[in-house]
Design a protein around this motif. Structure first.
Motif, PDB file in Angstrom:
ATOM      1  N   LYS A  86     -39.763  33.117 -10.768  1.00  0.00           N
ATOM      2  CA  LYS A  86     -39.115  34.051  -9.854  1.00  0.00           C
ATOM      3  C   LYS A  86     -37.722  34.382 -10.368  1.00  0.00           C
ATOM      4  N   MET A  87     -37.394  35.673 -10.374  1.00  0.00           N
ATOM      5  CA  MET A  87     -36.099  36.133 -10.887  1.00  0.00           C
ATOM      6  C   MET A  87     -35.416  36.987  -9.830  1.00  0.00           C
ATOM      7  N   PRO A  88     -34.719  36.362  -8.890  1.00  0.00           N
ATOM      8  CA  PRO A  88     -34.054  37.140  -7.824  1.00  0.00           C
ATOM      9  C   PRO A  88     -32.858  37.943  -8.335  1.00  0.00           C
ATOM     10  N   ASP A  89     -32.323  37.656  -9.536  1.00  0.00           N
ATOM     11  CA  ASP A  89     -31.159  38.370 -10.067  1.00  0.00           C
ATOM     12  C   ASP A  89     -31.549  39.624 -10.849  1.00  0.00           C
ATOM     13  N   ALA A  90     -32.834  39.910 -10.988  1.00  0.00           N
ATOM     14  CA  ALA A  90     -33.251  41.108 -11.724  1.00  0.00           C
ATOM     15  C   ALA A  90     -32.850  42.364 -10.950  1.00  0.00           C
ATOM     16  N   ARG A  91     -32.489  43.393 -11.676  1.00  0.00           N
ATOM     17  CA  ARG A  91     -32.076  44.674 -11.103  1.00  0.00           C
ATOM     18  C   ARG A  91     -32.799  45.818 -11.808  1.00  0.00           C
ATOM     19  N   PRO A  92     -33.118  46.874 -11.092  1.00  0.00           N
ATOM     20  CA  PRO A  92     -32.719  47.195  -9.708  1.00  0.00           C
ATOM     21  C   PRO A  92     -33.567  46.490  -8.662  1.00  0.00           C
ATOM     22  N   LYS A  93     -34.741  45.928  -9.076  1.00  0.00           N
ATOM     23  CA  LYS A  93     -35.589  45.208  -8.138  1.00  0.00           C
ATOM     24  C   LYS A  93     -35.771  43.772  -8.624  1.00  0.00           C
ATOM     25  N   GLN A  94     -35.973  42.884  -7.646  1.00  0.00           N
ATOM     26  CA  GLN A  94     -36.277  41.504  -8.021  1.00  0.00           C
ATOM     27  C   GLN A  94     -37.627  41.460  -8.737  1.00  0.00           C
TER      28      GLN A  94
END
Length: 559
Positions: free
Chosen positions: A376-384
């Motif tokens: 899981k990568m909650p810091d990904a942008r523009p979407k998790q």
């Protein structure tokens, strides 16, 4: 000539009144009342029969603890069982089958057994103490009904001369009834019998008894069993247990935040965790490679974890931890619980920013370590973003899908899909790091709109349509450890060993009595001897005869 009819006989005034008053009434038992019922229930609870029944029930009640996964041992496996078995698992959960040793019904049996043992042991201990200080019972008047009964008439002049060992006051004079009794008393005393000598109109008698350790062993067994219950209960209240997963090259410091799961007793102070640490240097696993035996192929043959550890009481040292060979630090036992693979992934977004880098712990599914991978990568942008897939140490893709056909690192690969959207991590609700619901996320697709399936080996990199790169750099091993500390563990072990000692003593030490009576008759000295056993004692008859033969100098006791 006429005769007068006889007059009816008058009722017998001496007849008992009850004959005329009808059948007797049954006696009416007095009411027990509250205190009477309480005494009755207490006597039933504290009987030995009830204690044995409760002990059997406790053993039966512990069986579900080995049949179903327990939350205190493996929370992840318990949750998996709940998901796979649906309504049945929910019913079992309400019955406490996944926390057997903390359930109400198991605790009730445990406490009843505890009270029953106390009620059994205390009265028996009082009786035993009175027996220890009391003298043996007086020799019975009739010995014919006892074991090994011997009745002989002896010529005093034919008896062997007394020695100082037989009678300290021996002076070589003819043997009297009292002298012969004293010889038996001395001989029995040397055989560790407790002695009581008497004199009455029937002659001179000696009664002896030994085997008090048999009852002492019986009491020791019950007291030790009570100690085991106390040790287990106190251990549950004051112990802690936690599970932690450590990847090769990484370490663990004993703090609550580092545990994957943690459970402590109600009386445990979480601020008193012992300050130890260890590092997993290397994990080694070997598997069966015998292809001629399909049933054994792939089964593990060895698990070893090399660790470097330290605590405030000892300097840094290295040790190899194996199954059932724990590492002991700070009074805690660190057991090797499980293992698996941790592929090292590096994920970089289109702007070159690293959003994930490091080993990803996978969950093995099956004998050959086909493992579930979730990143899981909650810091990904523009979407998790989330990566979901399979890691296989020996990858094969066929009609069964991607899976491993051997547990060793022969052809390691990952097969994964990528999803974007809200991972639900910002709501403050704890989530399982090894699970994710991809139904609420959008899959990354290829140009034709089909889901993008990525397959990578070590050292390979792939790029997503938006420019994000995923690199599979290496594969490491990880080990799962179970950390447990029970301050009462030594006490419980000592009580368990004491119960075995007490049980052996109660089974193999005979409790017996030997009686001897000597009387002077016109024909000489009449000697009677016999024994009484409190349990099965197959040597008692022989020992009585040998005693008579030894003291009197006869070759056969029944001559």
């Amino acid at each position: 000539m006429s005769t007068a009819a006889p007059e009816p006989a008058a009722p017998d005034s001496a007849a008992p009144e009850s004959a005329a008053s009808g059948p007797k009434k049954r006696p009416t038992l007095p009411s027990l009342g509250l205190m009477g019922w309480l005494r009755f229930l207490w006597r039933q609870l504290t009987s030995m029969q009830t204690a044995l029944i409760l002990l059997m029930l406790l053993a039966i009640a512990a069986v579900p603890g080995s049949l179903y996964p327990q939350r205190s041992v493996n929370p992840g496996l318990t949750e998996q069982y709940l998901q796979e078995h649906g309504k049945t698992a929910e019913i079992l959960d309400k019955l406490g089958m996944f926390d057997v040793f903390g359930s109400v019904w198991f605790s009730a049996i445990y406490l009843l057994l505890f009270v029953s043992l106390i009620g059994c042991v205390i009265p028996r201990l009082q009786v035993y103490l009175r027996q220890v200080v009391a003298k043996p019972p007086v020799t019975p008047r009739r010995l014919t009904r006892f074991t090994g009964y011997t009745d002989v008439t002896l010529d005093p002049s034919a008896l062997p001369a007394a020695t100082s060992a037989d009678a300290p006051s021996a002076d070589g004079s003819p043997t009297s009834a009292a002298d012969l009794r004293d010889r038996f008393a001395q001989r029995l005393r040397r055989s560790r019998y407790r002695i009581r000598t008497t004199e009455d109109e029937r002659g001179f008698a000696v009664s002896s008894e030994r085997g008090y350790l048999r009852e002492a062993g019986n009491l020791l067994f019950h007291v030790a069993l009570l100690g085991v219950l106390i040790g287990v209960a106190m251990g549950h209240l004051t112990s802690y247990r936690g599970q932690v997963t450590v990847v090769e090259g990484e370490g663990f410091a004993n703090s609550l935040t580092r545990y994957d799961s943690f459970e402590a007793g109600p009386w445990f102070d979480e601020t008193s965790l012992p300050p130890f640490r260890f590092t997993l240097d290397e994990f080694r696993a070997e598997f069966n490679t015998d292809t001629d035996n399909p049933r054994e192929f792939g089964k593990p043959t060895k698990f070893e974890a090399d660790v470097t550890a330290s605590d405030p009481d000892q300097p840094e040292f290295t040790k190899t931890v194996r199954v059932n060979q724990p590492l002991n630090l700070g009074g805690s036992g660190i057991y090797l619980l499980g293992n698996g693979y941790a592929p090292v992934l590096t994920v970089t977004d289109p702007k070159g920013r690293v959003i994930a880098d490091g080993p990803v712990i996978t969950v093995p599914q099956g004998l050959h370590y086909t493992s579930q991978l979730v990143l899981k990568m909650p810091d990904a942008r523009p979407k998790q973003m989330a990566v979901v897939g399979i890691f296989a140490p020996t990858m094969v893709i066929d009609d069964k899908g991607p899976h491993s056909e051997y547990a060793g690192l022969v052809n390691p690969e990952i097969a994964l899909t990528v999803h974007t959207g809200d991972l639900g991590l910002d709501g403050g609700v704890p989530q399982n790091v090894f699970q994710i619901d991809v139904q609420k996320l959008d899959p990354v697709t290829k140009a034709d709109g089909s889901p993008m399936l990525i397959r990578l080996g070590p050292g390979e990199t792939t790029k997503l349509p938006d420019g994000t790169t995923i690199e599979f750099t290496d594969v490491k091993r990880y080990a799962a450890f179970d950390v447990k500390r029970d301050p009462w563990e030594g006490f419980t072990l000592a009580m368990a060993l004491a119960s075995i000692v007490g049980l052996v003593a109660s089974l193999f030490i005979p409790r017996r009595r030997i009686f001897v009576r000597v009387a002077e008759t016109s024909e000489g000295l009449r000697l009677e001897a016999a024994g009484l056993a409190r349990s099965e004692d197959y040597r008692l008859q022989q020992d009585v005869q040998e005693l008579v033969a030894e003291v009197t100098g006869r070759k056969e006791a029944d001559e």
